[in-house]
Every structure is written in structure tokens, then in C-alpha cells.
Design an enzyme around this catalytic site. Sequence first.
Site, PDB file in Angstrom:
ATOM      1  N   SER A 215      -6.641   2.485   0.302  1.00  0.00           N
ATOM      2  CA  SER A 215      -6.026   1.167   0.435  1.00  0.00           C
ATOM      3  C   SER A 215      -5.488   1.000   1.845  1.00  0.00           C
ATOM      4  O   SER A 215      -5.285   1.978   2.567  1.00  0.00           O
ATOM      5  CB  SER A 215      -4.863   1.020  -0.552  1.00  0.00           C
ATOM      6  OG  SER A 215      -3.734   1.775  -0.113  1.00  0.00           O
ATOM      7  N   ASP A 216      -5.253  -0.239   2.251  1.00  0.00           N
ATOM      8  CA  ASP A 216      -4.504  -0.467   3.485  1.00  0.00           C
ATOM      9  C   ASP A 216      -3.036  -0.151   3.186  1.00  0.00           C
ATOM     10  O   ASP A 216      -2.654   0.155   2.058  1.00  0.00           O
ATOM     11  CB  ASP A 216      -4.684  -1.909   3.965  1.00  0.00           C
ATOM     12  CG  ASP A 216      -4.447  -2.048   5.465  1.00  0.00           C
ATOM     13  OD1 ASP A 216      -3.765  -1.189   6.057  1.00  0.00           O
ATOM     14  OD2 ASP A 216      -4.942  -3.019   6.044  1.00  0.00           O
ATOM     15  N   TRP A 217      -2.209  -0.234   4.218  1.00  0.00           N
ATOM     16  CA  TRP A 217      -0.799   0.140   4.106  1.00  0.00           C
ATOM     17  C   TRP A 217      -0.143  -0.535   2.897  1.00  0.00           C
ATOM     18  O   TRP A 217      -0.027  -1.752   2.836  1.00  0.00           O
ATOM     19  CB  TRP A 217      -0.061  -0.256   5.390  1.00  0.00           C
ATOM     20  CG  TRP A 217       1.428  -0.145   5.301  1.00  0.00           C
ATOM     21  CD1 TRP A 217       2.285  -1.100   4.837  1.00  0.00           C
ATOM     22  CD2 TRP A 217       2.227   0.976   5.660  1.00  0.00           C
ATOM     23  NE1 TRP A 217       3.582  -0.650   4.887  1.00  0.00           N
ATOM     24  CE2 TRP A 217       3.576   0.624   5.395  1.00  0.00           C
ATOM     25  CE3 TRP A 217       1.962   2.233   6.183  1.00  0.00           C
ATOM     26  CZ2 TRP A 217       4.631   1.506   5.650  1.00  0.00           C
ATOM     27  CZ3 TRP A 217       3.015   3.095   6.429  1.00  0.00           C
ATOM     28  CH2 TRP A 217       4.323   2.731   6.170  1.00  0.00           C
TER      29      TRP A 217
END
Length: 396
Positions: A261-263
Site C-alpha cells: 500500500s502507499d503510506w
Amino acid sequence: VILMAAALAYATLAAQEPKFPFNNPDLSIEQRTADLLERLTLEEKVGMMMNGSTGVERLGIPDYNWWNEALHGVARAGIATVFPQAIGMAATFDPEEHLRTFTVISDEARAKYNEAIRNGEHKQYYGLSFWTPNINIFRDPRWGRIAEGSGEDTYLDTQMGVAMVKGYQGETIDQTSMAACVKHFVAYGAAEGGRDYNSTGVSERTLRNVYLPPFEACVKAGAMTLMTSFNDNDGIPSTGNGFLVNDVLRGEWGFKGFVVSDWAAVHEMVAHGTSADGKDAAMQGMLAHLNMDMAHGDYITYGEELVKEGKVSERTINELCREVLAVKYRLGLFDNPFKYGCHNHDEVMYRPENLQVAREVAAKSMVLLSNNGVLPLAAAETQEVQEAAHGVVKHS
């Protein structure tokens, strides 16, 4: 000398009788991951599914942090050769130059990793995996991350993205020396109103014609990891979108790596209104075949609980963890950290040849537009424009 001694030590260790089958380099990656998964507890498996991958001391597995950056040079890890921003490098319209650039970056990244291992460090920004390249297509100048990509053209973006992947990982999949992470999957740059973290309304036809081709090409070029985007599409966040992550990426394209996932994007699904809480978000991510939760920690917080409640099967956890472990094996992280070369830090970093490549790329990135007769403005016209801007009005 120290690096050579370290490499010799690892070679000697490898020559010894493996303690477990997962230590045996003569076995296939499939056999080794299967053996290791049987020895890991559920908590340890979920710990492997975070960007700060938890080590297992009893099995001799060190910590490893997947988070590193190298969009236009090895970032956040001390002195390195710096290249123009990605949008500038794209303006060279030269994939071969791009391949050369990212081969230089790859060499410097390897040297930094070797130096860290020599010093017994396993911290963030010193690994062999990079959250790069960014291959988002964007056509709204208000979008906040235009400097990170190659622009609005699908073909150019595809060619530059493939060159970056091959520069990092090698011309063929068998030459892999580090792991590129292709991001952000998908249509992040199509966010409404040019806003980050926003919704998109892209049809499947537009997805397949405009936004997906660069990702497919990078997957075919051997990219080992991929990152989902913050945006939703048609109301479904990319991070929990089984159609994109499972059906298209893995089913249609045959992707064998892992997806991160992104942040904090797993927890962001709560803000999107598609998850009730962090626990629900973790469940949705796992069921959509998202292997790794970056930063926030919903996987590590709720993973075991979800399995015990029967909402996520341990078989699913095993599959998600297996794909992460397989990339570790491909990078040599369980065997010989100098598998792909003992690049000496002081000899590789910031060397004159690298600086020359950076200068040449910067020169090629400069673009002169053809004058259509408007420029240069006549002095009188320029004076009128300036006075009008400052509210000066002349009356005849």
C-alpha cells in the site's frame, strides 16, 4: 578489503550444512518459502507483511525495511549522484539514456546497501528495494505530484518506466540485483480537480487504454513489487480493489511479486468510507490480495485477530507472506547479501563518471519550444502589459 572479507564469510557460511531447508540455496525458492512458512508463527508471518519487516531471531532472520527512495538518485542515505527530476528526465525523450541513468543509481544503491551491511545496519533507506518508478499518467497541471512522473503521454511513460525497471533490476529478470516498486496503481494522476488522495471516475476502457499499459509493460519487464494508489475509482479505493490488484494484475498479467500500500493507505480506506475501522480495512486489503501494509500498522494490529475470527484464512496469510518472502530470496537476503556484487562505497559513490552522466542528462532535459512569432514581445507592448497589471490606465 572489509567487504571482500564479509563476502568470504558469507560464502563460507553458505558452504556449511544448512540448518533448515529454507537456508539451503540448492533448493528452489518455492521449496524454501514453503519450509520457512511452516516454521513461522502467525504473528511472525503478519510481521513480514509490513514495510518494516520484523526479523525472527530464533531462525536467524534479520529485520529488513523495504522503504527506500531513488526517483532521481539514491535519496535520504547520504551523498549520492543527483539527476534531474523525473519530469525533466522524461523531457530527454531518450529511454536508452534513462536506462543508463538508473543503472548508475542502481550501482550507487548497491554500494550504500553493502556499506550498511558491513556496519551491521538494517535500517530504512539502506535496503535493496525502492519505491520507484512513479509511472502515473497525469493531464491536470494542478495535480500535486507531476514532478515525479513522465507526463501525459502513455507511450512515453511506458518506455521510460520500463527503462527504469531494467536499470534497477537488470536487462533480464535473471539479473535482478534489487527490487523496483512500480507506483501508484492506478489512475492516481487522474484525481478530480487535480487533488491528491481524491476520487477518480475513469472508465474501464480509459483505464486499459491510458493508465494500465505502463504498469503492464513494467510487470512484463520483471518489476518485483508494485504500490497501490491513494485514490478510489468508481468508489472503490485502489488498496482494496480486488479487480485491479487480483484479477488484472495477477490474473491477466501473471504478476508474481508483492503489492504494498502507499503510506497508511490501508487505514485511509476508513476515510474513503468503504471500511468501518482499521480492522475492517485490514481485512479488505488482505482479501484484495494486498501483501504489505505500509506505515500505519492495521495488518500487524488486527491480522491475528482476523484469522482467529475466521474473517481471513491463514491460507490467505500464507499466500500473502509467501510472495513477500520470495522477493527476499530473489534479492539474496537470506543467503548472501553480496550476491550481486561487492560494490565498494568509496569507489562507486559520486564518482566522476556518474557526475558526467548526470550532466549529460540535465543538458538533454532542456527543451526549447518553437517560436510561433509571438516572442520576443516588443518593448512597448511589454510596458503596456506591466502597467495594466499594476492598474495604470492611460487615457488618450
